[in-house]
Enzyme design. Sequence first.
Site, mmCIF file in Angstrom:
data_model
loop_
_atom_site.group_PDB
_atom_site.id
_atom_site.type_symbol
_atom_site.label_atom_id
_atom_site.label_comp_id
_atom_site.label_asym_id
_atom_site.label_seq_id
_atom_site.Cartn_x
_atom_site.Cartn_y
_atom_site.Cartn_z
ATOM 1 N N ASP A 106 -14.585 2.923 -23.718
ATOM 2 C CA ASP A 106 -13.876 2.473 -22.519
ATOM 3 C C ASP A 106 -14.822 1.756 -21.559
ATOM 4 O O ASP A 106 -16.020 2.026 -21.541
ATOM 5 C CB ASP A 106 -13.239 3.696 -21.836
ATOM 6 C CG ASP A 106 -12.079 3.294 -20.939
ATOM 7 O OD1 ASP A 106 -11.702 2.106 -20.930
ATOM 8 O OD2 ASP A 106 -11.548 4.184 -20.245
ATOM 9 N N ASN B 141 -1.936 0.338 -26.828
ATOM 10 C CA ASN B 141 -2.552 -0.909 -26.354
ATOM 11 C C ASN B 141 -1.677 -2.153 -26.554
ATOM 12 O O ASN B 141 -1.927 -3.193 -25.950
ATOM 13 C CB ASN B 141 -3.913 -1.151 -27.030
ATOM 14 C CG ASN B 141 -5.026 -0.256 -26.513
ATOM 15 O OD1 ASN B 141 -5.995 0.017 -27.221
ATOM 16 N ND2 ASN B 141 -4.921 0.219 -25.271
HETATM 17 C C1 FPP Z 1 -11.386 -0.190 -23.486
HETATM 18 O O1 FPP Z 1 -11.861 -0.991 -22.445
HETATM 19 C C2 FPP Z 1 -11.542 -0.858 -24.740
HETATM 20 C C3 FPP Z 1 -10.529 -1.202 -25.593
HETATM 21 C C4 FPP Z 1 -9.104 -0.955 -25.334
HETATM 22 C C5 FPP Z 1 -10.781 -1.884 -26.836
HETATM 23 C C6 FPP Z 1 -12.091 -1.608 -27.465
HETATM 24 C C7 FPP Z 1 -12.240 -2.611 -28.497
HETATM 25 C C8 FPP Z 1 -13.392 -3.180 -28.891
HETATM 26 C C9 FPP Z 1 -14.723 -2.803 -28.350
HETATM 27 C C10 FPP Z 1 -13.329 -4.202 -29.934
HETATM 28 C C11 FPP Z 1 -13.109 -3.546 -31.252
HETATM 29 C C12 FPP Z 1 -13.571 -4.397 -32.321
HETATM 30 C C13 FPP Z 1 -13.878 -4.007 -33.589
HETATM 31 C C14 FPP Z 1 -14.437 -4.993 -34.499
HETATM 32 C C15 FPP Z 1 -13.694 -2.641 -34.109
HETATM 33 P P1 FPP Z 1 -10.857 -1.379 -21.292
HETATM 34 O O2 FPP Z 1 -10.331 -2.729 -21.568
HETATM 35 O O3 FPP Z 1 -9.827 -0.321 -21.148
HETATM 36 O O4 FPP Z 1 -11.821 -1.368 -20.069
HETATM 37 P P2 FPP Z 1 -11.441 -1.032 -18.567
HETATM 38 O O5 FPP Z 1 -10.986 0.401 -18.560
HETATM 39 O O6 FPP Z 1 -12.733 -1.212 -17.859
HETATM 40 O O7 FPP Z 1 -10.378 -2.009 -18.163
#
Ligand code: FPP
Length: 244
Positions: free
Chosen positions: A27, A75
């Site tokens: 996250d 998501n």
């Molecule tokens: C949370 O950060 C992250 C995600 C919902 C997605 C995580 C995905 C990746 C790192 C890419 C995956 C790729 C592969 C190849 C497996 P957020 O967007 O919720 O962050 P925030 O809480 O700061 O808004």
Amino acid sequence: MTQPQQNPEVSLVPDRPVPQHIGIIMDGNGRWAKARGLPRQAGHRAGTKNIRRVLEEAVRLGIKVLTVYAFSTENWGRPQEEVKHLMWLISKSIQDELDELDANGVQIRHSGRMAGVNPQLQKDIRWAIERTRHNDRIILNVAFNYGGRAEIVDAVRHIIEDQVPPEEVDEALISSYLYTAGLPDPDLIIRTGGEYRLSNFLTWQAAYAEYYATPVFWPDFDEAELRRAVAVYQGRERRFGLVK
Ligand code: FPP
């Protein structure tokens, strides 16, 4: 949120086991980007790159399974552009990284529902799994279109389809119907980005996992941060509901 100082001098506790299986809720990509005046997509790209850094350190530490929460069943509700970008990132990562992952003995697994995923991406995921299935240095289990409750629903449906007699249904049987069949349960769940929730991640499997939360945003969670989490795990006493 103020980000903590990072300290490269974190070492493990000698003579204490490292976790066999670590699950990570990655996250904080969006906030990492915002703090730099960048679009959220740049945060997801940096987060994707970071998986490789953490995977390499996990291999060095002797961890056998790393499950990363890449995309949850919830998501899909994010803005369409962001969902599209995450799908593109996953597909591009397979194209760009598969040769090297394979050459380095990484076995790819997928935990999640295939239904609803773009057919070409489904094919790419199946190919990555097939191509790396004999590798045994570490398993990179990608939780993609994953939800812990959906996983249990899918397992129950399959158990019913297979006409398993009720008296044969026990915990081991349910585990064997989950997406993670054959994998050990996670010993340690790490959540970056400062929140304290399981967010439908490994709901069944994490029943006895140790939990570690850090305010560090996922793209900044480096080798030292992984060692810090493992060292905290090593200092915990796991009792599995028993007395010492
Ligand atoms: C949370 O950060 C992250 C995600 C919902 C997605 C995580 C995905 C990746 C790192 C890419 C995956 C790729 C592969 C190849 C497996 P957020 O967007 O919720 O962050 P925030 O809480 O700061 O808004």
